[in-house]
Enzyme design. Structure first.
Site, PDB file in Angstrom:
ATOM      1  N   HIS A  41      32.512-108.233 -31.088  1.00  0.00           N
ATOM      2  CA  HIS A  41      32.144-106.932 -30.285  1.00  0.00           C
ATOM      3  C   HIS A  41      33.228-106.311 -30.052  1.00  0.00           C
ATOM      4  O   HIS A  41      34.487-106.762 -29.858  1.00  0.00           O
ATOM      5  CB  HIS A  41      31.287-107.361 -29.124  1.00  0.00           C
ATOM      6  N   TYR A  42      33.052-104.890 -29.849  1.00  0.00           N
ATOM      7  CA  TYR A  42      34.237-104.235 -28.881  1.00  0.00           C
ATOM      8  C   TYR A  42      33.335-103.836 -27.409  1.00  0.00           C
ATOM      9  O   TYR A  42      32.237-103.801 -27.435  1.00  0.00           O
ATOM     10  CB  TYR A  42      34.635-102.923 -29.623  1.00  0.00           C
ATOM     11  N   THR A  43      34.390-103.664 -26.386  1.00  0.00           N
ATOM     12  CA  THR A  43      33.565-103.498 -25.029  1.00  0.00           C
ATOM     13  C   THR A  43      33.219-101.961 -24.886  1.00  0.00           C
ATOM     14  O   THR A  43      32.452-101.880 -23.955  1.00  0.00           O
ATOM     15  CB  THR A  43      34.737-103.919 -23.947  1.00  0.00           C
ATOM     16  N   GLU A 104      34.438-110.712 -27.178  1.00  0.00           N
ATOM     17  CA  GLU A 104      34.479-109.083 -26.831  1.00  0.00           C
ATOM     18  C   GLU A 104      35.953-108.663 -26.988  1.00  0.00           C
ATOM     19  O   GLU A 104      36.962-109.289 -26.394  1.00  0.00           O
ATOM     20  CB  GLU A 104      33.995-108.870 -25.444  1.00  0.00           C
ATOM     21  N   ASP A 161      29.218-102.063 -32.980  1.00  0.00           N
ATOM     22  CA  ASP A 161      30.238-102.491 -32.816  1.00  0.00           C
ATOM     23  C   ASP A 161      30.307-103.845 -33.609  1.00  0.00           C
ATOM     24  O   ASP A 161      29.315-104.438 -34.067  1.00  0.00           O
ATOM     25  CB  ASP A 161      30.491-102.875 -31.290  1.00  0.00           C
TER      26      ASP A 161
END
Ligand SMILES: [Zn+2]
Length: 258
Positions: A41-43, A104, A161
């Protein structure tokens, strides 16, 4: 004569109150890790906000990778469930929180500007640290390469994401994920000879690749979202969800999932 039953009762009670007797001498050969997937994921926020949200914001991940610090935060033990995947599906498996490790990556995601959507690049040292972490997790849990995925792969109707600037190609070069060979893509392009297959074909191929996708033969928004997720990963230059001959060649060249 009365003392013996009393003694027996005392011993029995002591046995109940004391620790259970667990015998570990016969471990089964037939077992595996509960971790079958790794989800990236990206945050979409900076490090302080990410730490706050992921420590007590109703969501969580096992690991958090800062953009500009050498360390990696472990926020949930690998043996426990983190809340990062939500409603998700990959290769027929659903609700992947229970069977995955969530990572993340601190990255702002995107901004919509008058000139179009602007995505943020990942610094190379951050990707280097991610690859080292992935190799470590994969080695310990025996995660299949086809099961290292993005949030956009397992929830293409809701999530984008880690986005089109995430360098999946580098993960492939590190031997972590399957990747279509360039020569095979060229072969398939020659075979297709400019013919774009039907929507039903794309839907079938995307399902074979692992995605949850409708199979009704219509190019609806749900199908476009899935094809866009695939394109974002393997051909990030153009990820509009429109069937085209190059996407077809990429699908054909993708190594079969074992
Ligand atoms: Zn996500």
């Amino acid at each position: 004569m009365k003392i013996l039953p009393l003694l027996a009762l005392t011993l029995l009670l002591a046995g109940c109150a004391g620790s259970l007797r667990i015998d570990d001498r016969y471990p089964s050969r037939d077992q595996s890790s509960r971790v079958e997937f790794i989800v990236l994921h990206y945050t979409s926020s900076d490090l302080p906000d990410s730490l706050k949200t992921l420590s007590h914001g109703g969501v969580s991940a096992h690991y958090l990778l800062p953009a500009d610090q050498a360390k990696i935060y472990r926020m949930v033990d690998e043996n426990r469930r983190a809340w990062h995947a939500g409603d998700s599906q990959w290769r027929g498996r659903t609700w992947l929180n229970a069977s995955s490790i969530g990572i993340e990556i601190v990255n702002p995601g995107y901004e919509d500007t008058p000139a179009g959507r602007r995505w943020h690049a990942y610094p190379q040292p951050q990707i280097d640290r991610l690859i080292a972490l992935l190799k470590d997790i994969q080695a310990r849990h025996g995660v299949a390469p086809a099961n290292i995925v993005g949030h956009s792969d397992i929830a293409p109707q809701r999530k984008v994401d880690p986005g089109p600037l995430f360098p999946w190609r580098q993960l492939a070069a590190a031997g972590l994920i399957p990747w279509p060979k360039a020569a095979t893509v060229q072969d398939k392009l020659r075979q297709l000879d400019g013919r774009v297959p039907e929507v039903a074909w794309f839907q079938h191929q995307l399902e074979r690749a692992g995605y949850a996708v409708p199979q009704h033969g219509q190019l609806d928004q749900a199908t476009r979202n899935v094809l866009a997720a695939f394109q974002m990963k393997y051909r990030p230059e153009q990820h509009d969800g429109q069937p085209d001959v190059h996407s077809a060649a990429l699908l054909l060249a993708l190594p079969p999932v074992e």
